[in-house]
Design a protein around this motif. Structure first.
Motif, PDB file in Angstrom:
ATOM      1  N   LEU A 198       0.818  -1.204   0.000  1.00 58.82           N
ATOM      2  CA  LEU A 198       0.000   0.000   0.000  1.00 58.82           C
ATOM      3  C   LEU A 198       0.861   1.268   0.000  1.00 58.82           C
ATOM      4  CD1 LEU A 198      -2.778   1.365   0.174  1.00 58.82           C
ATOM      5  CD2 LEU A 198      -2.625   1.137   2.681  1.00 58.82           C
ATOM      6  N   ALA A 199       1.970   1.275   0.729  1.00 56.28           N
ATOM      7  CA  ALA A 199       2.781   2.485   0.876  1.00 56.28           C
ATOM      8  C   ALA A 199       3.257   3.052  -0.464  1.00 56.28           C
ATOM      9  CB  ALA A 199       3.967   2.220   1.803  1.00 56.28           C
ATOM     10  N   LEU A 202       0.311   4.532  -2.471  1.00 57.01           N
ATOM     11  CA  LEU A 202      -0.105   5.842  -1.967  1.00 57.01           C
ATOM     12  C   LEU A 202       0.889   6.926  -2.383  1.00 57.01           C
ATOM     13  CD1 LEU A 202      -1.233   4.816   1.623  1.00 57.01           C
ATOM     14  CD2 LEU A 202      -2.722   5.695  -0.196  1.00 57.01           C
ATOM     15  N   GLY A 206      -0.029  10.187  -4.703  1.00 59.26           N
ATOM     16  CA  GLY A 206       0.322  11.537  -4.277  1.00 59.26           C
ATOM     17  C   GLY A 206       1.229  12.230  -5.272  1.00 59.26           C
ATOM     18  N   ILE A 255      -1.559  14.606   1.731  1.00 63.27           N
ATOM     19  CA  ILE A 255      -2.295  13.592   2.501  1.00 63.27           C
ATOM     20  C   ILE A 255      -1.837  12.192   2.100  1.00 63.27           C
ATOM     21  CG2 ILE A 255      -4.568  12.543   2.827  1.00 63.27           C
ATOM     22  CD1 ILE A 255      -5.747  15.394   2.642  1.00 63.27           C
ATOM     23  N   CYS A 256      -1.703  11.959   0.806  1.00 64.86           N
ATOM     24  CA  CYS A 256      -1.254  10.646   0.325  1.00 64.86           C
ATOM     25  C   CYS A 256       0.165  10.344   0.792  1.00 64.86           C
ATOM     26  CB  CYS A 256      -1.338  10.580  -1.197  1.00 64.86           C
ATOM     27  SG  CYS A 256      -3.015  10.412  -1.849  1.00 64.86           S
ATOM     28  N   ALA A 258       1.667  11.528   3.509  1.00 60.31           N
ATOM     29  CA  ALA A 258       1.630  11.246   4.945  1.00 60.31           C
ATOM     30  C   ALA A 258       1.072   9.851   5.214  1.00 60.31           C
ATOM     31  CB  ALA A 258       0.797  12.306   5.657  1.00 60.31           C
ATOM     32  N   TRP A 259       0.048   9.471   4.461  1.00 63.93           N
ATOM     33  CA  TRP A 259      -0.559   8.143   4.606  1.00 63.93           C
ATOM     34  C   TRP A 259       0.448   7.061   4.207  1.00 63.93           C
ATOM     35  CZ3 TRP A 259      -5.865   6.718   1.906  1.00 63.93           C
ATOM     36  CH2 TRP A 259      -6.322   5.500   2.417  1.00 63.93           C
ATOM     37  N   ALA A 260       1.209   7.326   3.138  1.00 61.05           N
ATOM     38  CA  ALA A 260       2.236   6.372   2.712  1.00 61.05           C
ATOM     39  C   ALA A 260       3.293   6.195   3.799  1.00 61.05           C
ATOM     40  CB  ALA A 260       2.885   6.856   1.414  1.00 61.05           C
ATOM     41  N   ALA A 262       2.909   6.628   6.987  1.00 61.40           N
ATOM     42  CA  ALA A 262       2.308   5.882   8.096  1.00 61.40           C
ATOM     43  C   ALA A 262       2.205   4.399   7.756  1.00 61.40           C
ATOM     44  CB  ALA A 262       0.927   6.449   8.419  1.00 61.40           C
ATOM     45  N   SER A 263       1.816   4.097   6.516  1.00 63.80           N
ATOM     46  CA  SER A 263       1.683   2.706   6.097  1.00 63.80           C
ATOM     47  C   SER A 263       3.031   1.992   6.113  1.00 63.80           C
ATOM     48  CB  SER A 263       1.068   2.642   4.700  1.00 63.80           C
ATOM     49  OG  SER A 263       0.941   1.311   4.249  1.00 63.80           O
ATOM     50  N   GLU A 265       5.426   2.813   8.031  1.00 62.98           N
ATOM     51  CA  GLU A 265       5.946   2.923   9.395  1.00 62.98           C
ATOM     52  C   GLU A 265       7.333   3.564   9.418  1.00 62.98           C
ATOM     53  OE1 GLU A 265       5.753  -0.924  11.205  1.00 62.98           O
ATOM     54  OE2 GLU A 265       3.560  -0.964  11.230  1.00 62.98           O
TER      55      GLU A 265
END
Length: 327
Positions: A198-199, A202, A206, A255-256, A258-260, A262-263, A265
């Motif tokens: 997923l990372a 994303l 983005g 946003i994408c 930051a989500w990447a 987080a995914s 880690e």
């Protein structure tokens, strides 16, 4: 300004920079090829390279924690060198293909009619041979990776080949450009991990939104000529609502990203670079004057700073987490 022989008469390449090292090191006979590949305008390959470097840094720093070996959280120098060569080669190949497809359009636009093909400096056969040579360099780079990455890289060729024709059939050619320019986010991750997750997806999404944003700013330089010759773009589509569109595009990109993060880690300090990049992007929107071509070009080029900020955040954030306990 670089001098060329256009249709038998000495003229200037309107959109070629003056005093670039390309024209000091290369013989004049090779200048038209340098202009086809845009070696004198490195911002293109730099923007193509950043999604690769972001992804390489993200996969290296994924799950980094105190006590990890420093070298394990840094992106591979060998991979980054390959991405650099590949970005220069494939950006040059893409520009050459674009000029072949757009020769008739470039001949009608003041800024581009002095380019090598419309000015007669290079024949179409010579341009095709030069395109093939650049693709061979790109192939040599891709073959250094695992077979999953090789297949993934070849899949991007469909998008690359389609892009030059999109401006004739859709108001969203920048979307297709973004899909091509951001592909490195997938390639760099798979080159290290051997698969996707997923990372990187994303990060890819983005990067597409980021590309649409900065290329919309770039396209505002030519919107009047584009309207005359029937070339479509997001600059013409958004018009006076460009700033609002950029807010949505750049905001979605952040946003994408930051989500990447987080995914994947990645360590929390990496967000500092993302925050700094967000401030820079916001400033672009605030100061943008869509009727000032010179400023549009400057703001477009300033996106290289965005690349550095995000990359530095990922690398330095990981190093901070790993080294801090020792300090």
């Amino acid at each position: 300004m670089v001098q060329i022989q256009a249709r038998g008469q000495t003229g200037k390449v309107m959109d070629a920079p003056s005093g670039h090292w390309v024209y000091r090191l290369l013989p004049p006979s090779l200048w038209p090829y340098a202009q086809l590949a845009r070696w004198d305008r490195p911002i293109g390959w730099q923007l193509l390279l950043w999604p690769c470097l972001w992804s390489a840094a993200m996969v290296a720093s994924a799950g980094a924690k105190a006590g990890d070996d420093v070298w394990t959280v840094l992106p591979s120098l060998w991979h980054m060198a390959l991405f650099l060569v590949g970005a220069i080669a494939m950006r040059g190949a893409g520009c050459t293909l674009n000029d072949l497809a757009d020769q008739d359009i470039d001949d009608k636009v003041a800024r581009t009619r002095s380019r090598p093909l419309p000015s007669g400096q290079v024949s179409r056969k010579q341009a095709w041979l030069f395109l093939a040579l650049q693709c061979l360099v790109g192939l040599a780079v891709v073959l250094q990776f695992n077979w999953f990455t090789v297949a993934l890289s070849f899949a991007s060729l469909v998008i690359v080949a389609a892009y030059p024709f999109m401006k004739r059939i859709t108001d969203w050619p920048q979307l297709v450009l973004g899909m091509a320019f951001s592909w490195g986010a997938l390639v760099a991750w798979s080159a290290q991990a051997g698969s996707l997750s997923l990372a990187p997806v994303l990060l890819y999404v983005g990067a597409i939104m980021w590309t649409i944003g900065y290329d919309t700013i770039y396209a505002h330089q030519d919107k009047e000529d584009d309207a005359l010759v029937g070339v479509r773009s997001t600059a013409r589509l958004f018009g006076e609502k460009t700033k609002l569109a950029l807010m949505l595009l750049y905001g979605g990109a952040l946003i994408c990203f930051a989500w990447a993060f987080a995914s994947a880690e990645v360590p929390m300090p990496a967000l500092a670079g993302l925050l700094a990049a967000g401030v820079h992007l916001y400033r672009q929107i605030i100061v943008l004057d869509i009727d000032n071509p010179e400023q549009c070009l400057r703001l477009f080029r300033s996106n290289n700073i965005v690349g550095w900020l995000i990359f530095a955040g990922l690398v330095l954030g990981s190093l901070w987490v790993v080294i801090k306990p020792v300090i």
